[in-house]
Write a protein that holds these residues in place. Structure first.
Motif, mmCIF file in Angstrom:
data_model
loop_
_atom_site.group_PDB
_atom_site.id
_atom_site.type_symbol
_atom_site.label_atom_id
_atom_site.label_comp_id
_atom_site.label_asym_id
_atom_site.label_seq_id
_atom_site.Cartn_x
_atom_site.Cartn_y
_atom_site.Cartn_z
ATOM 1 N N ALA A 105 0.847 -1.383 0.081
ATOM 2 C CA ALA A 105 -0.109 0.018 -0.072
ATOM 3 C C ALA A 105 0.927 1.257 -0.004
ATOM 4 O O ALA A 105 2.067 1.154 0.556
ATOM 5 N N GLU A 106 0.453 2.401 -0.450
ATOM 6 C CA GLU A 106 1.306 3.317 -0.775
ATOM 7 C C GLU A 106 0.963 4.622 0.219
ATOM 8 O O GLU A 106 1.386 5.546 0.398
ATOM 9 N N ASN A 107 -0.121 4.522 1.265
ATOM 10 C CA ASN A 107 -0.375 5.195 2.272
ATOM 11 C C ASN A 107 -1.252 4.627 3.301
ATOM 12 O O ASN A 107 -1.804 3.365 3.188
ATOM 13 N N GLY A 108 -1.406 5.105 4.512
ATOM 14 C CA GLY A 108 -1.987 4.535 5.548
ATOM 15 C C GLY A 108 -3.639 4.412 5.265
ATOM 16 O O GLY A 108 -3.947 3.032 5.750
ATOM 17 N N GLN A 109 -4.209 4.839 4.511
ATOM 18 C CA GLN A 109 -5.771 4.802 4.324
ATOM 19 C C GLN A 109 -5.805 3.570 3.598
ATOM 20 O O GLN A 109 -6.724 2.479 3.838
ATOM 21 N N GLU A 110 -4.923 3.348 2.661
ATOM 22 C CA GLU A 110 -5.087 2.146 1.617
ATOM 23 C C GLU A 110 -4.713 0.725 2.444
ATOM 24 O O GLU A 110 -5.211 -0.109 2.256
ATOM 25 N N ALA A 111 -3.598 1.081 3.259
ATOM 26 C CA ALA A 111 -3.121 -0.026 4.229
ATOM 27 C C ALA A 111 -4.257 -0.617 4.996
ATOM 28 O O ALA A 111 -4.353 -1.560 5.325
#
Length: 233
Positions: free
Chosen positions: A32-38
């Motif tokens: 994932a490229e950011n926390g929301q996606e993760a």
């Protein structure tokens, strides 16, 4: 069934390098490229360990770990922070949120691999010990244990599908049952062998026998079959 690792970093090169190294080491890797996606991927894939950067757009690593720790199934999820922030205050903040290890950038992939192996071995051992000590716990799809007193909405998602009365009891030897029990909590052949004092090749023979008896084609199907048919407690 390989253990799943979530790699979170907004730098494509870093994600690619870590993913390639871990896949070559035998892990299943999601990124994932950011926390929301993760956070969405944590819920969907239920990883066994997370490696995350701190400074990211939309949701940074601190916010990500804080929200992950609010989910009962992931309160013990091993977390590694990769960051250029190495001052004492930043490290304390991360540890207070639930980070297990800080690795400062730049880092060596071999060191990261050693840290991951150590954390996963400890995590899987804890899960195994918990499972044998508390057989009435529930299990999430990735093998992590959930306390039996979870709210009904969360517990219902983790319960295996009940077997019908018409389904025959599958005959397993004692050793096959032991291998299956450890397999369902995510242990590798090497780890199962260490627990049962068997060679990895012997463990693989038992796994092959289990696949044949259950008419499943891989470990993921075998674990699901075992849970749905109550072959594991």
């Amino acid at each position: 069934m390989p253990l799943t690792i979530l790699v979170v970093d907004d730098d494509p090169g870093t994600r690619l390098a870590i993913s390639h190294y871990l896949e070559m080491s035998g892990y299943s890797v999601i990124t994932a490229e950011n926390g929301q996606e993760a956070l969405k991927m944590v819920d969907e894939y239920q990883p066994h360990l997370m490696v995350t950067d701190i400074i990211m757009p939309r949701m940074d690593g601190y916010q990500l770990v804080r929200q992950v720790r609010q989910r009962p199934a992931f309160r013990l999820l091993p977390v590694i922070f990769l960051t250029a922030r190495t001052n004492t205050e930043e490290r304390i903040r991360g540890y207070q949120l639930g980070c297990d290890i800080y690795l400062p950038k730049p880092f060596e992939l071999d060191e990261l691999g050693a840290v991951i192996r150590n954390l996963l071995e400890r995590s899987q051992l804890i899960q195994s010990e918990w499972r044998f000590s508390y057989p009435d716990t529930l299990r999430s799809p990735n093998g992590s244990v959930l306390p039996s007193h979870l709210p009904q909405a969360e517990a219902s998602e983790a319960k295996p599908i009940p077997a019908t009365d018409s389904e025959p009891v599958l005959p397993l030897t004692q050793r096959e049952q032991e291998v299956l029990d450890l397999l369902t909590v995510g242990l590798s052949n090497v780890q199962i062998g260490e627990c049962l004092h068997l060679s990895p090749r012997t463990v693989e023979k038992y796994v092959s026998s289990l696949l044949r008896k259950t008419s499943t084609s891989n470990r993921a199907e075998l674990v699901r079959f075992a849970m749905e048919h109550h072959l594991v407690k």
